[in-house]
Every structure is written in structure tokens, then in C-alpha cells.
Design a protein around this motif. Structure first.
Motif, PDB file in Angstrom:
ATOM      1  N   HIS A 206      21.427 -41.942  -7.717  1.00 15.90           N
ATOM      2  CA  HIS A 206      21.936 -40.670  -8.260  1.00 15.90           C
ATOM      3  C   HIS A 206      21.961 -40.718  -9.781  1.00 15.90           C
ATOM      4  CE1 HIS A 206      25.659 -43.173  -7.772  1.00 15.90           C
ATOM      5  NE2 HIS A 206      25.823 -42.772  -9.013  1.00 15.90           N
ATOM      6  N   ASP A 207      21.545 -41.831 -10.356  1.00 17.98           N
ATOM      7  CA  ASP A 207      21.677 -42.049 -11.790  1.00 17.98           C
ATOM      8  C   ASP A 207      20.311 -42.011 -12.467  1.00 17.98           C
ATOM      9  OD1 ASP A 207      22.253 -42.844 -14.347  1.00 17.98           O
ATOM     10  OD2 ASP A 207      23.563 -44.494 -13.758  1.00 17.98           O
ATOM     11  N   LEU A 208      19.981 -40.881 -13.063  1.00 21.00           N
ATOM     12  CA  LEU A 208      18.693 -40.748 -13.750  1.00 21.00           C
ATOM     13  C   LEU A 208      18.575 -41.715 -14.917  1.00 21.00           C
ATOM     14  CD1 LEU A 208      18.162 -36.889 -13.762  1.00 21.00           C
ATOM     15  CD2 LEU A 208      16.477 -38.545 -13.004  1.00 21.00           C
ATOM     16  N   ASN A 209      19.652 -41.925 -15.649  1.00 19.67           N
ATOM     17  CA  ASN A 209      19.591 -42.807 -16.809  1.00 19.67           C
ATOM     18  C   ASN A 209      19.278 -44.245 -16.414  1.00 19.67           C
ATOM     19  OD1 ASN A 209      20.280 -40.923 -18.938  1.00 19.67           O
ATOM     20  ND2 ASN A 209      22.285 -40.808 -17.992  1.00 19.67           N
ATOM     21  N   TYR A 243      17.331 -27.700 -12.148  1.00 20.79           N
ATOM     22  CA  TYR A 243      18.164 -28.709 -11.492  1.00 20.79           C
ATOM     23  C   TYR A 243      18.005 -30.066 -12.169  1.00 20.79           C
ATOM     24  CZ  TYR A 243      19.980 -31.785  -7.835  1.00 20.79           C
ATOM     25  OH  TYR A 243      20.680 -32.736  -7.136  1.00 20.79           O
ATOM     26  N   THR A 244      16.770 -30.443 -12.499  1.00 21.74           N
ATOM     27  CA  THR A 244      16.524 -31.712 -13.186  1.00 21.74           C
ATOM     28  C   THR A 244      17.178 -31.703 -14.560  1.00 21.74           C
ATOM     29  OG1 THR A 244      14.382 -31.835 -12.053  1.00 21.74           O
ATOM     30  CG2 THR A 244      14.740 -33.346 -13.889  1.00 21.74           C
ATOM     31  N   LEU A 248      20.053 -34.340 -16.028  1.00 19.85           N
ATOM     32  CA  LEU A 248      19.861 -35.080 -17.270  1.00 19.85           C
ATOM     33  C   LEU A 248      20.999 -34.833 -18.259  1.00 19.85           C
ATOM     34  CD1 LEU A 248      16.031 -34.595 -17.826  1.00 19.85           C
ATOM     35  CD2 LEU A 248      17.195 -36.773 -17.501  1.00 19.85           C
ATOM     36  N   ALA A 249      21.579 -33.654 -18.197  1.00 19.47           N
ATOM     37  CA  ALA A 249      22.624 -33.288 -19.158  1.00 19.47           C
ATOM     38  C   ALA A 249      24.011 -33.750 -18.732  1.00 19.47           C
ATOM     39  CB  ALA A 249      22.634 -31.774 -19.354  1.00 19.47           C
ATOM     40  N   SER A 450      26.780 -35.269 -11.456  1.00 19.63           N
ATOM     41  CA  SER A 450      27.435 -33.957 -11.511  1.00 19.63           C
ATOM     42  C   SER A 450      28.729 -33.955 -10.699  1.00 19.63           C
ATOM     43  CB  SER A 450      26.486 -32.862 -11.007  1.00 19.63           C
ATOM     44  OG  SER A 450      26.079 -33.116  -9.685  1.00 19.63           O
ATOM     45  N   VAL A 451      28.716 -34.584  -9.521  1.00 11.09           N
ATOM     46  CA  VAL A 451      29.942 -34.674  -8.724  1.00 11.09           C
ATOM     47  C   VAL A 451      30.932 -35.613  -9.393  1.00 11.09           C
ATOM     48  CG1 VAL A 451      30.890 -35.344  -6.483  1.00 11.09           C
ATOM     49  CG2 VAL A 451      28.734 -34.105  -6.591  1.00 11.09           C
TER      50      VAL A 451
END
Length: 537
Positions: A206-209, A243-244, A248-249, A450-451
Motif C-alpha cells: 500500500h506504500d508507493l514511496n 487515484y494514483t 502519491l500525495a 489514505s486510510v
């Protein structure tokens, strides 16, 4: 030719379709990340590759080395699982057998798939545990899952998955339970093994970074559909889907409410030490000191962040403060002015409603035989019997709504939810009691960004509204920075430094804290940060 090719995959449970027309490929030696929020279908997609979803209906094709996984016999699948395709599961405590030592479970994989003898398998097991960063690997090989920290159990799962050098490794949130320094080490280890063995890796996160500096390509899932897939650099530089861009934000924002100057002292510990008796062979035991001479205080409405690497004693300290530890505990503990360290189990029972815990592993802490309504309402029924059936149901529903869940979930069971949804259920179970103190043991480790923001905002708002105090254990320094008034840094059971959050995290004095911060920057930015040790960078 692709190693793995997914064609129009759909997965349904009953009348609910949770993966909808998903297609992608993985080449030999490629690293593909699938990211998305909890409930987006990431884990169900991963489990489908080994046909591990119970009671699922599949449509489409899953071709591994040219053969359709969905049409292979169960006997043929057993030969594939663990050898050609291995998986690191999200929740190690439920994936590991509690009746066997870690060493025996890893050795079993080697003997079954590699055909080597018990002695050679035992030696190889110690090597694997050492390679994944577990301290004292020979001793830890003799430990049972419950004797390891959450991070150590995850590393044992990784060692088991890598034992047979699979062609494809599926890693479902492989660093969720790990502290930041071990996150970096594990991802670098996976990178190294992938290069050496030309192993393909499908990482679910769940972690894009976190995947930014690991994956060759990234796919983004939303509500069961693959909405975007692109090379990693391209996706981060120019995300095409809203959504992407939202993912990211998403970063934790500081949400600390000031503590009143006259806030009463809620919790105090003086010279607290915890020791376990570790079995050495059949007849001998030796003491292992997990917490060593810790002194701390916590005021009403305050959040104390407890940070440190896996095995540093964070969870043991938290459990000891709430009189829930199985260790031998020395020192004094006062809660709400009462000497709880001297109380009997019966005497402390009425205080349990005021001191609650959100555990690190939500699936292990939720009864699989109870509905969500029964789970969330269990504490209320025990401590507030005057509510009656209607009042109890209303309170449970209010608790679920507070953590972002809905009324139609009341009659469902834990296995029907994603890892992040289960964690929110665990938080709701605690919040309905409105306790004075909550021990939060990695409460956001399994939540998407986000959650995570929603939960942190909820916790901050509840603290402001009800004056609750939090003991916040986390390996995520960004979360600690967002939530904690003060920080306590633990290593090998000892407090290395403690103080206001901004002072500790902006200007750490101890080299260990500096190393944690450097590794955290590396995990977030995908680049080496100043001060990062050579073995990590």
C-alpha cells in the motif's frame, strides 16, 4: 516469453467480484509492484497466482511458464508452491505454525523441495535467518513464533520463502511489520537475490514511496481493477489517473493537540525491567532481558511515541505497562494514581476498560468464529451490561462508522476483510469503550496511506474530545512525528534518548536515532540519506 501472464483475471466470492478483468505480465528477473488501498484486490490477486483463495470462483487465465495455473491439478500445484513460486504472507503470526520452531519450519521446506537431510537443512536454515537480519540466528532457529517480535516473524517468513530460490517470489506487504532500518535491508536483500538468481518479484504494497526505488514497473489497483500500470519512474513523474495522484500525495500530517498544563499524571513507571526464561535444550533455561531499567511518565491527553528496531523491547514494554506481559516484571507501575504493579489479576480487572490495546496483527487478535458485531461489542457487553441489546448494537454501529466501516459489515466475519479493514475493526473494538489509555502497537502498519491518514485524524480527534492518552508504538517515524508529543527511543530494551518529538526527530543526539532517521529518509525518498550506514546504503 513472459514468466507469468495474467489474462482477464476475475475473482468472485459469492455474488461479490473483488478482482475484475485484470491483465498484466511479469518477465523473468523483473520486479513488479502492485499498489492500492486496502480492499482494492491486491492480496486476492496475489493469492490467485497460487490458487490459495478459499471458495473463490476464477475466470480468465494465469499462465506460469506457459501452463495455466487455473487448470492444473492440486497435486501439481503442491509441487509449484514453495519451490517455483514462493510467497511471503502479510500476517506472519497466522502463517507460521505455533507448534513448531522457526528452524523446523524452514528446514521442512528445504527437505521437502530440495531433498536434503535434516542436518544440512538445519545449517542452511541458520544461514537464511542470518541473511535476513535476525540476530543470534542459531538461537532464534530454536524459538517458536510467539517468542519472536512481529518484525522477526516476518523475517523468518522471508527466509522460508527464499529457501528454495524460487523463480517467482510473491511478497505481500513484506515490510509492513518491520522497522525502517530492516525495511531497507530486506528490500536491498530482495534486490541482491533477484540479481543473483534472476528471480522475478511481485511485491504487493500500500506504500508507493516504499516501492519507488525497488520496482521496475508499478501497477495501481482500485476497487478490483488495474487502473494504471507503467514503468516506475514514469508513473511517479507523470501519474495519469486521479487515484494514483491521490495516493502519491498522501503523507501523514502532524495532528498533535496540546497537553493541558495542569493535565493529571495518568501512567508512571519506575525502573521497569522485563525478563523471559529462554529454553536452552531440554532441561536448561537462561534469562533474556527484554526491557532494562525503563522509567517514563504519561499525562492525560498525551501521546508518547515508542520507537526502535524489531526486538528492541517496544511491545514488551507496552504489555508490561498494562500488566499483560508473560515476562517476569520488576519495578513500579502506577495507573490513574493506583499501584497496578502490586495488584492481583482480580483486582486489576475492573481497570481493564480504562486501559485498552490495539494489537499489531489484527487477524490473530480477532476471533474467526465471531461476527464483527460480536467482536466490537464484546468489551461493551462485559463492562457496560446496562446498555441492553439495542444500546449495544447502536454503540457498535457508531464505533464502526467512526473508523470508516459500514453497517452492512456487522454480520460478516474477519476472514472476509482485507488486512487494513481488519485493523480498523480492531481499533473500533477499543474505541467504543472510550478508555483513558490506549496502547497502539503498530496500529497503522497494515493500512494504506489514505486510510492511515483517516485513522490518525480519528485518533487525534478522539484524543481531543475525550482526553485519552496513547502509548504509540511504531517503526514509522513519519507517523510518530505526526502523532506524538514526546518520543522514547529503545534499543536492546534500554532507553537511549527521550524528549519532545521535534527535538528528538529533528536533532537526535544518539547515533542509533540518527541511523533510524537516515533509514526512514531512504525508505521514503528511494535514495541514500546522509548518515545512512554503508551496510544499508
Amino acid at each position: 516469453m513472459s514468466l507469468l501472464e495474467i489474462q482477464n483475471l476475475s475473482v468472485a466470492f459469492g455474488a461479490s467480484t473483488v478482482v475484475d478483468d485484470v491483465s498484466f505480465t511479469i518477465a523473468a528477473g523483473e520486479k513488479l509492484a502492485i499498489v492500492g488501498e486496502s480492499g482494492s484486490g491486491k492480496t486476492v490477486t496475489a493469492l490467485s497466482l497460487l490458487r490459495l483463495n478459499q471458495d473463490a470462483r476464477y475466470a480468465g487465465r494465469i499462465e506460469f511458464e506457459g501452463q495455466d495455473i487455473l487448470t492444473r491439478s492440486e497435486a501439481a500445484m503442491r509441487a509449484v508452491r514453495g519451490k517455483d513460486v514462493a510467497m511471503i504472507f502479510q500476517e506472519p503470526m497466522t502463517a507460521l505454525n505455533p507448534l513448531f520452531t522457526i528452524g523446523n519450519q524452514i528446514a521442512e521446506v528445504l527437505m521437502l523441495h530440495e531433498g536434503i537431510g535434516a542436518k544440512a537443512a538445519a545449517l542452511r536454515t541458520v544461514e537464511l535467518l542470518d541473511k535476513t537480519g535476525i540476530p543470534e540466528p542459531a538461537r532464534r532457529a530454536l524459538s517458536y513464533p510467539h517468542q519472536l517480535s512481529g518484525g522477526q516473524r516476518q523475517r523468518a517468513m522471508i527466509a522460508m520463502a527464499l529457501a528454495c530460490k524460487p523463480k517467482l517470489l510473491i511478497a505481500d506487504e513484506p515490510t509492513t511489520a518491520l522497522d525502517v532500518t530492516i525495511q531497507v535491508q530486506i528490500l536491498e536483500l530482495l534486490n541482491q537475490l533477484q540479481r543473483e538468481e534472476n528471480m522475478a518479484v511481485l511485491i504487493i504494497s500500500h506504500d508507493l514511496n516504499l516501492v519507488r526505488h525497488f520496482a521496475d514497473r508499478v501497477g495501481v489497483m482500485e476497487q478490483g481493477r488495474l487502473v494504471e500500470i507503467a514503468p516506475t519512474a514514469e508513473l511517479f513523474a507523470d501519474p495519469r489517473q486521479p487515484y494514483t495522484r491521490k495516493l502519491l500525495a498522501s503523507r501523514p500530517q502532524r495532528r498533535v493537540n496540546p497537553v493541558a498544563s495542569d493535565a493529571p499524571l495518568l501512567l508512571a513507571a519506575q525502573q521497569l525491567s522485563c525478563a523471559f526464561q529462554i529454553r536452552q535444550g531440554w532441561f536448561r533455561k537462561s534469562p533474556f532481558v527484554a526491557v532494562d531499567d525503563v522509567t517514563l511518565t504519561l499525562q492525560q491527553g498525551e501521546t508518547l511515541g515508542i520507537v526502535g528496531e524489531s526486538g528492541s523491547g517496544k511491545s514488551t514494554l507496552g504489555m508490561a505497562l498494562l500488566r499483560l506481559s508473560s515476562a517476569s516484571v520488576e519495578g513500579k507501575i502506577q495507573f490513574d494514581g493506583r499501584p497496578v504493579s502490586a495488584m492481583s489479576s482480580a483486582a486489576i480487572r475492573p481497570l481493564r476498560a480504562k486501559m485498552q490495546v490495539v494489537f499489531q496483527d489484527p487477524f490473530a487478535s480477532l476471533s474467526p468464529r465471531r461476527t464483527i458485531e460480536q467482536i466490537v461489542g464484546e468489551g461493551l457487553a462485559l463492562h457496560q451490561p446496562q446498555l441492553g441489546a439495542a444500546g449495544l448494537r447502536a454503540a457498535v454501529l457508531s464505533g464502526l462508522l467512526e473508523v470508516g466501516l459500514s453497517a452492512d459489515m456487522l454480520s460478516r466475519y474477519p476472514h472476509e476483510f482485507s488486512g487494513g479493514q481488519r485493523q480498523r475493526i480492531a481499533i473500533a473494538r477499543v474505541l467504543v469503550l472510550k478508555p483513558a489509555l490506549i496502547l497502539l502497537d503498530e496500529p497503522t502498519s497494515s493500512l494504506d496511506v489514505s486510510v492511515q491518514q483517516q485513522v490518525l485524524l480519528l485518533l487525534a480527534e478522539l484524543q481531543r474530545k475525550y482526553g485519552m492518552a496513547y502509548l504509540f508504538i511504531s517503526h514509522d517515524l513519519a507517523v510518530i512525528r505526526a502523532m506524538a508529543h514526546r518520543v522514547l527511543v529503545l534499543k536492546d530494551g534500554k532507553v537511549l534518548e527521550a524528549g519532545p518529538t521535534e527535538a528528538i526527530l529533528s536533532h537526535p543526539s544518539h547515533p542509533y536515532t540518527q541511523r533510524l532517521l537516515a533509514a526512514s529518509a531512504y525508505a521514503l525518498d528511494g535514495r541514500a540519506a546522509p548518515g545512512l550506514p554503508a551496510e544499508v546504503a
